[in-house]
Design a protein around this motif. Structure first.
Motif, PDB file in Angstrom:
ATOM      1  N   ASP A   1      -0.361  -6.584   6.646  1.00 52.44           N
ATOM      2  CA  ASP A   1       1.049  -6.909   6.783  1.00 52.44           C
ATOM      3  C   ASP A   1       1.864  -6.278   5.652  1.00 52.44           C
ATOM      4  N   ASN A   2       1.489  -5.053   5.318  1.00 50.50           N
ATOM      5  CA  ASN A   2       2.132  -4.272   4.256  1.00 50.50           C
ATOM      6  C   ASN A   2       2.025  -4.906   2.870  1.00 50.50           C
ATOM      7  N   ARG A   3       1.085  -5.773   2.684  1.00 43.18           N
ATOM      8  CA  ARG A   3       0.872  -6.288   1.329  1.00 43.18           C
ATOM      9  C   ARG A   3       0.306  -5.197   0.429  1.00 43.18           C
ATOM     10  N   LEU A   4      -0.337  -4.223   1.013  1.00 44.45           N
ATOM     11  CA  LEU A   4      -0.778  -3.038   0.284  1.00 44.45           C
ATOM     12  C   LEU A   4      -0.264  -1.826   1.051  1.00 44.45           C
ATOM     13  N   SER A   5       0.594  -1.057   0.416  1.00 43.95           N
ATOM     14  CA  SER A   5       1.182   0.105   1.085  1.00 43.95           C
ATOM     15  C   SER A   5       1.362   1.220   0.073  1.00 43.95           C
ATOM     16  N   GLY A   6       1.610   2.408   0.585  1.00 41.89           N
ATOM     17  CA  GLY A   6       1.830   3.515  -0.327  1.00 41.89           C
ATOM     18  C   GLY A   6       1.795   4.852   0.373  1.00 41.89           C
TER      19      GLY A   6
ATOM     20  N   GLY B   1       1.809  -3.106  -4.038  1.00 38.18           N
ATOM     21  CA  GLY B   1       0.937  -4.208  -3.659  1.00 38.18           C
ATOM     22  C   GLY B   1       1.562  -5.556  -3.943  1.00 38.18           C
ATOM     23  N   ASP B   2       1.476  -6.450  -2.984  1.00 35.03           N
ATOM     24  CA  ASP B   2       1.852  -7.849  -3.194  1.00 35.03           C
ATOM     25  C   ASP B   2       0.583  -8.613  -3.540  1.00 35.03           C
ATOM     26  N   LEU B   3       0.357  -8.833  -4.814  1.00 41.95           N
ATOM     27  CA  LEU B   3      -0.871  -9.498  -5.234  1.00 41.95           C
ATOM     28  C   LEU B   3      -0.870 -10.969  -4.849  1.00 41.95           C
ATOM     29  N   VAL B   4       0.321 -11.578  -4.914  1.00 46.55           N
ATOM     30  CA  VAL B   4       0.440 -12.989  -4.559  1.00 46.55           C
ATOM     31  C   VAL B   4       1.691 -13.165  -3.716  1.00 46.55           C
ATOM     32  N   ARG B   5       1.544 -13.855  -2.591  1.00 47.25           N
ATOM     33  CA  ARG B   5       2.684 -14.256  -1.766  1.00 47.25           C
ATOM     34  C   ARG B   5       2.565 -15.750  -1.486  1.00 47.25           C
ATOM     35  N   SER B   6       3.500 -16.516  -1.987  1.00 49.29           N
ATOM     36  CA  SER B   6       3.494 -17.948  -1.708  1.00 49.29           C
ATOM     37  C   SER B   6       4.923 -18.454  -1.822  1.00 49.29           C
ATOM     38  N   GLN B   7       5.128 -19.714  -1.524  1.00 43.93           N
ATOM     39  CA  GLN B   7       6.472 -20.259  -1.533  1.00 43.93           C
ATOM     40  C   GLN B   7       7.040 -20.328  -2.951  1.00 43.93           C
ATOM     41  N   ASP B   8       6.205 -20.654  -3.941  1.00 47.58           N
ATOM     42  CA  ASP B   8       6.694 -20.825  -5.297  1.00 47.58           C
ATOM     43  C   ASP B   8       6.426 -19.620  -6.200  1.00 47.58           C
ATOM     44  N   PHE B   9       5.387 -18.859  -5.889  1.00 52.31           N
ATOM     45  CA  PHE B   9       5.002 -17.791  -6.814  1.00 52.31           C
ATOM     46  C   PHE B   9       4.726 -16.501  -6.042  1.00 52.31           C
ATOM     47  N   ASN B  10       5.331 -15.395  -6.523  1.00 52.60           N
ATOM     48  CA  ASN B  10       5.114 -14.073  -5.929  1.00 52.60           C
ATOM     49  C   ASN B  10       4.888 -13.062  -7.061  1.00 52.60           C
TER      50      ASN B  10
ATOM     51  N   SER C   1      -4.891  -3.350  15.524  1.00 43.23           N
ATOM     52  CA  SER C   1      -5.619  -3.691  14.300  1.00 43.23           C
ATOM     53  C   SER C   1      -4.903  -4.802  13.545  1.00 43.23           C
ATOM     54  N   GLU C   2      -5.656  -5.781  13.101  1.00 37.79           N
ATOM     55  CA  GLU C   2      -5.090  -6.866  12.305  1.00 37.79           C
ATOM     56  C   GLU C   2      -5.065  -6.523  10.818  1.00 37.79           C
ATOM     57  N   THR C   3      -5.686  -5.415  10.466  1.00 40.60           N
ATOM     58  CA  THR C   3      -5.744  -4.997   9.061  1.00 40.60           C
ATOM     59  C   THR C   3      -4.743  -3.897   8.756  1.00 40.60           C
ATOM     60  N   LEU C   4      -4.708  -2.905   9.621  1.00 36.51           N
ATOM     61  CA  LEU C   4      -3.867  -1.729   9.404  1.00 36.51           C
ATOM     62  C   LEU C   4      -2.563  -1.876  10.180  1.00 36.51           C
ATOM     63  N   ASN C   5      -1.416  -1.760   9.486  1.00 36.24           N
ATOM     64  CA  ASN C   5      -0.153  -1.811  10.204  1.00 36.24           C
ATOM     65  C   ASN C   5       0.669  -0.531  10.066  1.00 36.24           C
ATOM     66  N   GLN C   6       0.217   0.403   9.231  1.00 31.54           N
ATOM     67  CA  GLN C   6       0.866   1.707   9.192  1.00 31.54           C
ATOM     68  C   GLN C   6      -0.132   2.756   8.708  1.00 31.54           C
ATOM     69  N   LEU C   7      -0.186   3.875   9.431  1.00 31.80           N
ATOM     70  CA  LEU C   7      -0.972   5.023   8.998  1.00 31.80           C
ATOM     71  C   LEU C   7      -0.340   6.253   9.639  1.00 31.80           C
ATOM     72  N   LYS C   8       0.230   7.091   8.798  1.00 33.04           N
ATOM     73  CA  LYS C   8       0.941   8.279   9.291  1.00 33.04           C
ATOM     74  C   LYS C   8       0.530   9.490   8.470  1.00 33.04           C
ATOM     75  N   LEU C   9       0.251  10.588   9.176  1.00 27.98           N
ATOM     76  CA  LEU C   9      -0.033  11.870   8.534  1.00 27.98           C
ATOM     77  C   LEU C   9       1.204  12.743   8.633  1.00 27.98           C
ATOM     78  N   ARG C  10       1.484  13.493   7.561  1.00 30.34           N
ATOM     79  CA  ARG C  10       2.658  14.370   7.511  1.00 30.34           C
ATOM     80  C   ARG C  10       2.261  15.744   6.998  1.00 30.34           C
ATOM     81  N   ALA C  11       2.972  16.766   7.442  1.00 33.55           N
ATOM     82  CA  ALA C  11       2.803  18.110   6.901  1.00 33.55           C
ATOM     83  C   ALA C  11       4.107  18.865   7.085  1.00 33.55           C
ATOM     84  N   GLY C  12       4.445  19.699   6.108  1.00 36.68           N
ATOM     85  CA  GLY C  12       5.707  20.410   6.201  1.00 36.68           C
ATOM     86  C   GLY C  12       5.710  21.703   5.414  1.00 36.68           C
ATOM     87  N   TYR C  13       6.635  22.582   5.792  1.00 30.13           N
ATOM     88  CA  TYR C  13       6.831  23.860   5.123  1.00 30.13           C
ATOM     89  C   TYR C  13       8.327  24.131   5.090  1.00 30.13           C
ATOM     90  N   GLY C  14       8.788  24.742   4.017  1.00 32.21           N
ATOM     91  CA  GLY C  14      10.199  25.073   3.959  1.00 32.21           C
ATOM     92  C   GLY C  14      10.522  26.020   2.822  1.00 32.21           C
TER      93      GLY C  14
END
Length: 961
Positions: A665-670, A716-725, A589-602
Motif C-alpha cells: 500500500d505504498n508504505r515502501l516506494s521509490g 518508507g512509512d516505518l510506522v503508521r498508526s493513529q497516534d504515531f507515524n 497482488s496484495e504486496t505490489l501496488n506499483q511497478l513501472k519500467l521507463r526508458a527515454g532518449y532526448g
C-alpha cells in the motif's frame, strides 16, 4: 439550498485503508459557498445544513464523496485513496501528467518534505531531498544563494545551473543585478511545490536551456469554496560560526618572529588580538508572514506579505526583504474559461560587508591593536610609512586592518522587482477535450546602489580623496507563449491520447551603468545587452490499455545569440513506459501496488555563453586605469572583444532508464534511474594563438564530455498508526563526469589551466584535460619522510628525468563527489511533529588554500616593506620555509556527513485559532576529516570562505478560523 430547517452537522473524516484522520478535508454544501475544513484530528462542524442538501467531501489524493444529508447530527466519513487524482498534480512543462503515466525522470517535492527554519532562499528547502540534485550554499552571507547541480552539470564555460521556471515564467539564467541571489524574490513560505525534471525525456520541451535540468516552482494560490483564512507566521533566529581558520595566536607568532633569522621583533605590537573573533558576531534575524485567502464558487484569492531581516555573522552585513505575493483565480462561462494571475512585488535591500576582511583577519599580525588614534586612518591601526612630503601613508602591499575594511566602508544596494504572470485557459464548448492555454508574463527589476570609502581608509589608493562608486541597472524579461492541448480516450484503440502544440517568445534586456571616481578621475560605463528566444514545441503522449506508455516531444529554438547560419536548432525526445502492475499477473497482488519500467532518449541544449553575443565583434569602453591622456584630461578608449562567427549551441544527448515501485500500500516506494549523457559542441573558454583573434582567450565550441550515473530514491512509512507515524526518505546518487575531447587538434597532452588560487599571481591548481573530471587538481606528488612529514621541495619524479619540472605535475583527485546522499526522518506523535535531515558527500577533495597561502614561514616574514603577516597553524606541522603551492599535500579529502536540519513542532487546536509553536536548528553537526573550515566548497578551493553559521530558530504559526 433547500428551504427546510437549518441544522448543524459534525463528524470525523478518516482514511479508509489506515483509519487515520485526514486534516484539511474540504466539506462543502453542494452548490453553495457554505463550507469548512477538518482540523488536525479530522473533525469538522458545518452549520446551516438543510435536509436533502448534499455534502461534498474532497481532499487532494482521495476520491471525493457526495453524501445526501438526512437530518442526522453526526456524519462520519471514510475517504478512499485516489492515486490518479494525486498524480495529476505533477507538472512536466506546458502541461501536467500523473506519476503513473510519467515516462521521464520527474520528481515532485511537497511542503511536508521541505527543510524547516529561517529559510530565506527557496533552494534551501529541498537540499538533500532529491536523488541527483546537489545544492551547495555559496557561504554564510545573509541572503546568499546556492550552487544547484542536477546530475552534475554538463558544461565547462557554459552555465551549469538548471533552468528555473516560476509559475510558468522561465527566469533569466544569468541572474539579476544587485542581488545576492535572484531566487530570493520567491518567498519560500509561499511555495506550493517543486517539480524537478532531470532527464532529456522530461526537459527537452524546454529545448535550448534544458541541458542542466529544469526546476518548476509553483507558488500557492487560493482554493475555491473555502472560508476566509487568516494566517500569521513569525520566526526569530540567532546564529554563530562553528569554527575559525587555524592561525597562530599572538604568543606563537611572537615566538616565531623572535626565533626567525633576519627578522625585526621591534615591528611587533604589544597586543593580543584575535582578529577573527573581532570581525564575527552573533547574527540575528526575523521572518514574518501575514496571509489572507478566501474562495468563492468561481473566484479565489490569496495575498501574502513577507518581511525578512537578517544580519550576517560578518559584521556590517545585512539583508532585508519586503515582498507581497498576490494570487487571483476566476472561472467564467460555466468553468470553460479560467483566468489566473500571480504577481510578486519585492524590495530587496542589502548592506554589503567587505568580505575581504575574512582573509585580512586570517593574515593580520595578531600582536597589533585594532585602534590607533595617532594615525590618520579613521582611528584604526594600519601598517604605514612616511612619504617624501612627510605624510603618513599606508604601506601599499600590507594587509589591511580587518575592522577598518568593514567599518570604513558604506556599501548599500536596493533592487525593486516584480514578477507577474497571467494565465488564460479556455476549454472549447463544442469540444471539451480541447483547450487553449496562453501565458503572458514579465520579470522586471530595477536596482541602484553605491560603494563609499572615506579618504582616511587605507583601502583608498588616493589618500587625498574618498572613493565613491554609484551604479544602477535594469533587468527585463518578457514572455508570451500559448499552446493547444487535446486529451481524450480513443475507445476503439483502448488508448488515452494527450497532444500538445504551441509557440513561445521570450526577450531578455539588461542595462547597467556605473559611475566611479578613483584617483579623482570620474569614470562612467554604460552597457546594454539584449537577446531573444523564439520557440515552437509539440508533445504527444499515449496510454495504451492503461499499461503501455509512449511519449515524444519536439522543440525548435531560435536564439539571437547566434548567427543566422546557426540560429535554429531542434531538440527532440522520445520515451516509453510499461506499467507492469496493471498486467493480469500482478494486478491482484496484495504486496505490489506499483511497478513501472521507463526508458527515454532526448537532446537538449545550452546557450548560456556569457553576457555578449559571442558570434560578432563588440567594443567595450575602457575601465578605470585604462584611459588615454590628452593634456590634463583622460578619455575612455574602445576595446574590441573576441568573437567566433561560427559559435553555436552545446547539445546534450541523454539516455535514461528507470524503474518506479511501490509495495505494501505504498508504505515502501521509490525509484531507480540510470543515465548516460554526451555533450557535443562543448562551449569552453580556450587559449588561442597570439594574433589569431582579438584576445588570448576565446569562447568557442570545442570538445565533448561524457557523464553517467545511478540515482536511487526510497520512501518508507516505518510506522503508521493513529497516534504515531514515522516516515523516512533516503536518496543516493552515483555520478561520473569526464572530458573526452577538448582541443581542436589531436594533442593528447593538451590541457587548459583552471582554478586560480590565492598566494601567488596567476597560479592555477586545477585543469581541464581529456580523460579527467573538469574539477581535477593539477599538482606535484609530495614526498614524505619516515615520520610521515612532508619534505619541503621533494616531489616524485614522475617522468624519470632526474629533475622536477612542470612535466612532473599530474592530474590528481577531484572536487566533485563520487556519490552523495540525503536522509530525512519525519515523525508525528499525536500533536507533536519532529523532522531531521542528514546529508553526506563522498569521494570529493578540497584544495586547502587557507593552509597553502599562509602555511610557510616566508609568507609572513619576507616582505618588501616593514610589516609581518600571520601564518596558518599548519606551518608548525610542516615547518615549510617557502611556498609549496602545487603540492598534493594540500589536496585533502573532504568527505562529510552533516546533520543539516532538525525541527520540532507542536500543534494546538482551538475553536477560533490554531497555534503551532516550533523550534529549528540548522547546520548542527559536521563529521569530516577535512582540516579546513568547512568541507563543503562548491569549486573545491578553500580560500576566503564566508563561514556558515549554526542557527537556532523559534517560530510560531497562528491560523485564524
Amino acid at each position: 439550498m433547500s428551504f427546510f430547517a437549518q441544522n448543524t452537522v459534525s463528524g470525523n473524516v478518516i482514511e479508509t485503508s489506515t483509519g487515520l484522520p485526514i486534516p484539511g478535508v474540504n466539506v462543502i454544501v453542494k452548490g453553495t459557498s457554505n463550507g469548512t475544513t477538518t482540523d488536525f484530528d479530522g473533525n469538522y462542524t458545518i452549520e446551516n445544513v438543510a435536509t436533502d442538501d448534499i455534502l461534498q467531501f474532497s481532499f487532494l489524493g482521495f476520491a471525493s464523496q457526495e453524501i445526501p444529508y438526512e437530518g442526522q447530527a453526526t456524519l462520519d466519513v471514510q475517504l478512499d485513496e485516489d492515486q490518479a487524482t494525486l498524480d495529476e498534480v505533477v507538472l512536466i512543462g506546458y502541461g501536467s501528467t500523473s506519476e503513473q503515466d510519467a515516462t521521464g525522470a520527474v520528481e515532485k517535492i511537497s511542503p511536508e518534505e521541505f527543510n524547516q527554519g529561517a529559510v530565506v532562499s527557496p533552494e534551501q528547502l529541498i537540499s538533500g531531498k532529491s536523488a541527483g540534485v546537489r545544492i551547495t550554499s555559496s557561504g554564510g552571507a545573509p541572503g546568499s544563494g546556492s550552487e544547484i547541480r542536477i546530475r552534475g552539470g554538463s558544461s565547462l564555460s557554459g552555465d551549469n545551473s538548471p533552468l528555473i521556471v516560476v509559475d510558468g515564467i522561465p527566469l533569466d539564467q544569468r541572474g539579476v543585478q544587485g542581488v545576492r541571489n535572484q531566487l530570493n524574490s520567491i518567498n519560500p513560505s509561499e511555495i506550493e511545490d517543486f517539480v524537478i525534471l532531470k532527464d532529456a525525456a522530461a526537459t527537452s520541451i524546454y529545448g535550448s536551456r534544458a541541458s542542466n535540468g529544469v526546476i518548476l516552482i509553483t507558488t500557492k494560490s487560493g482554493k475555491k469554496n473555502t472560508d476566509l483564512s487568516v494566517e500569521v507566521d513569525v520566526k526569530a533566529s540567532v546564529g554563530s560560526i562553528t569554527d575559525k581558520v587555524d592561525v597562530l595566536d599572538a604568543a606563537q607568532f611572537r615566538e616565531l618572529i623572535e626565533n626567525q633569522p633576519g627578522t625585526d621583533p621591534s615591528l611587533l605590537g604589544d597586543d593580543n588580538t584575535n582578529w577573527q573573533d573581532r570581525i564575527y558576531q552573533t547574527s540575528v534575524g526575523t521572518i514574518s508572514n501575514f496571509t489572507i485567502s478566501k474562495g468563492f464558487e468561481n473566484f479565489a484569492f490569496r495575498v501574502n506579505y513577507n518581511n525578512t531581516v537578517q544580519t550576517g555573522v560578518l559584521r556590517t552585513d545585512l539583508y532585508k526583504r519586503n515582498a507581497v505575493n498576490i494570487s487571483l483565480n476566476q472561472d467564467l462561462f460555466d468553468n470553460s474559461l479560467k483566468l489566473s494571475l500571480t504577481s510578486k512585488g519585492i524590495i530587496d535591500e542589502n548592506e554589503f560587508a567587505d568580505d575581504g576582511a575574512i582573509g585580512a583577519a586570517v593574515g593580520f599580525d595578531p600582536t597589533q591593536s585594532v585602534n590607533d588614534s595617532s594615525l590618520p586612518f579613521g582611528g584604526y591601526f594600519e601598517f604605514n610609512r612616511t612619504n617624501d612630503n612627510g605624510d603618513i601613508v599606508p604601506l601599499n602591499q600590507a594587509t589591511r586592518n580587518p575592522l577598518a575594511l568593514l567599518y570604513l566602508r558604506d556599501s548599500q544596494g536596493e533592487t525593486r522587482r516584480n514578477i507577474t504572470n497571467l494565465n488564460v485557459e479556455y476549454r472549447f464548448p463544442f469540444l471539451r477535450e480541447l483547450k487553449f492555454n496562453a501565458n503572458a508574463g514579465f520579470d522586471y527589476a530595477e536596482n541602484d546602489g553605491y560603494n563609499r570609502r572615506p579618504f582616511t581608509s587605507a583601502a583608498v589608493t588616493n589618500v587625498e580623496s574618498p572613493y565613491n562608486e554609484d551604479y544602477s541597472g535594469i533587468n527585463r524579461n518578457t514572455l508570451f507563449d500559448f499552446y493547444l492541448n487535446f486529451k481524450d480516450e480513443v475507445n476503439f484503440l483502448n488508448t488515452e491520447v494527450d497532444l500538445t502544440a504551441g509557440h513561445s517568445y521570450q526577450e531578455f534586456y539588461i542595462q547597467s551603468q556605473t559611475r566611479e571616481n578613483p584617483n579623482d578621475i570620474i569614470t562612467e560605463t554604460f552597457d546594454i545587452n539584449r537577446n531573444s528566444l523564439e520557440s515552437y514545441f509539440a508533445r504527444a503522449s499515449f496510454d495504451i490499455a492503461n499499461k503501455y506508455l509512449i511519449s515524444a516531444s519536439y522543440r525548435r529554438d531560435g536564439s539571437s545569440r547566434f548567427s543566422p547560419d546557426n540560429r535554429w536548432s531542434s531538440f527532440p525526445s522520445a520515451s516509453i513506459g510499461w506499467k507492469l502492475h496493471e498486467e493480469n499477473f500482478l494486478k491482484d497482488s496484495e504486496t505490489l501496488n506499483q511497478l513501472k519500467l521507463r526508458a527515454g532518449y532526448g537532446i537538449t541544449g545550452n546557450q548560456e555563453i556569457g553576457p555578449n553575443y559571442g558570434y560578432f565583434g563588440v567594443y567595450t569602453p575602457s575601465i578605470s586605469g585604462a584611459q588615454y591622456q590628452f593634456g590634463n584630461q583622460f578619455f575612455n578608449t574602445l576595446r574590441p572583444e573576441d568573437f567566433d562567427e561560427d559559435l553555436k549551441w552545446e547539445e546534450l544527448e541523454t539516455y535514461n532508464a528507470g524503474i518506479d515501485f511501490g509495495f505494501f500500500d505504498n508504505r515502501l516506494s521509490g525509484s531507480v534511474d540510470a543515465y548516460y549523457r554526451e555533450t557535443n559542441d562543448l562551449l569552453a573558454t580556450v587559449p588561442v594563438p597570439a594574433g589569431a583573434n582579438l584576445s588570448d582567450l576565446l569562447v568557442t565550441n570545442v570538445g565533448e564530455t561524457v557523464s553517467r550515473g545511478v540515482e536511487v530514491g526510497i520512501n518508507g512509512d516505518l510506522v503508521r498508526s493513529q497516534d504515531f507515524n514515522w516516515s523516512v526518505n533516503y536518496n543516493i546518487s552515483f555520478q561520473d563526469l569526464e572530458i573526452t575531447k577538448l582541443s581542436l587538434g589531436d594533442d593528447p597532452d593538451y590541457f587548459i589551466p583552471q582554478g586560480g588560487i590565492g598566494g601567488g599571481v596567476g597560479n592555477n591548481i586545477q585543469l581541464w584535460k581529456a580523460g579527467y573530471d573538469p574539477s581535477t587538481f593539477f599538482v606535484f606528488r609530495q614526498v614524505y619522510n619516515d615520520q610521515g612529514q612532508p619534505i619541503e621541495g621533494a616531489y616524485v619524479d614522475v617522468n624519470g628525468d632526474n629533475e622536477i619540472t612542470e612535466a612532473d605535475r599530474q592530474p590528481y583527485k577531484k572536487a566533485t563527489p563520487d556519490y552523495f546522499m540525503g536522509l530525512t526522518n519525519t515523525l508525528n506523535y499525536k500533536n507533536f511533529d519532529l523532522s531531521f535531515t542528514f546529508r553526506g558527500s563522498f569521494g570529493n577533495y578540497v584544495y586547502n588554500n587557507a593552509q597553502s597561502s599562509n602555511g610557510f614561514i616566508t609568507a609572513g616574514t619576507v616582505t618588501p616593506q616593514d610589516y609581518y603577516s600571520n601564518l596558518n597553524s599548519n606551518v608548525l606541522e610542516t615547518n615549510f620555509q617557502n611556498s609549496q603551492f602545487f603540492s598534493d599535500y594540500y589536496v585533502q579529502s573532504a568527505d562529510f556527513v552533516k546533520l543539516d536540519n532538525l525541527s520540532l513542532g507542536y500543534f494546538i487546536p482551538g475553536e477560533k485559532i490554531d497555534i503551532r509553536p516550533s523550534v529549528t536548528v540548522s547546520n548542527i553537526l559536521t563529521i569530516t576529516d577535512y582540516e579546513g573550515l568547512d568541507p563543503e566548497i562548491s569549486n573545491g578551493i578553500d580560500n576566503n570562505f564566508y563561514p556558515r553559521s549554526r542557527t537556532f530558530v523559534l517560530g510560531v504559526n497562528f491560523q485564524f478560523k
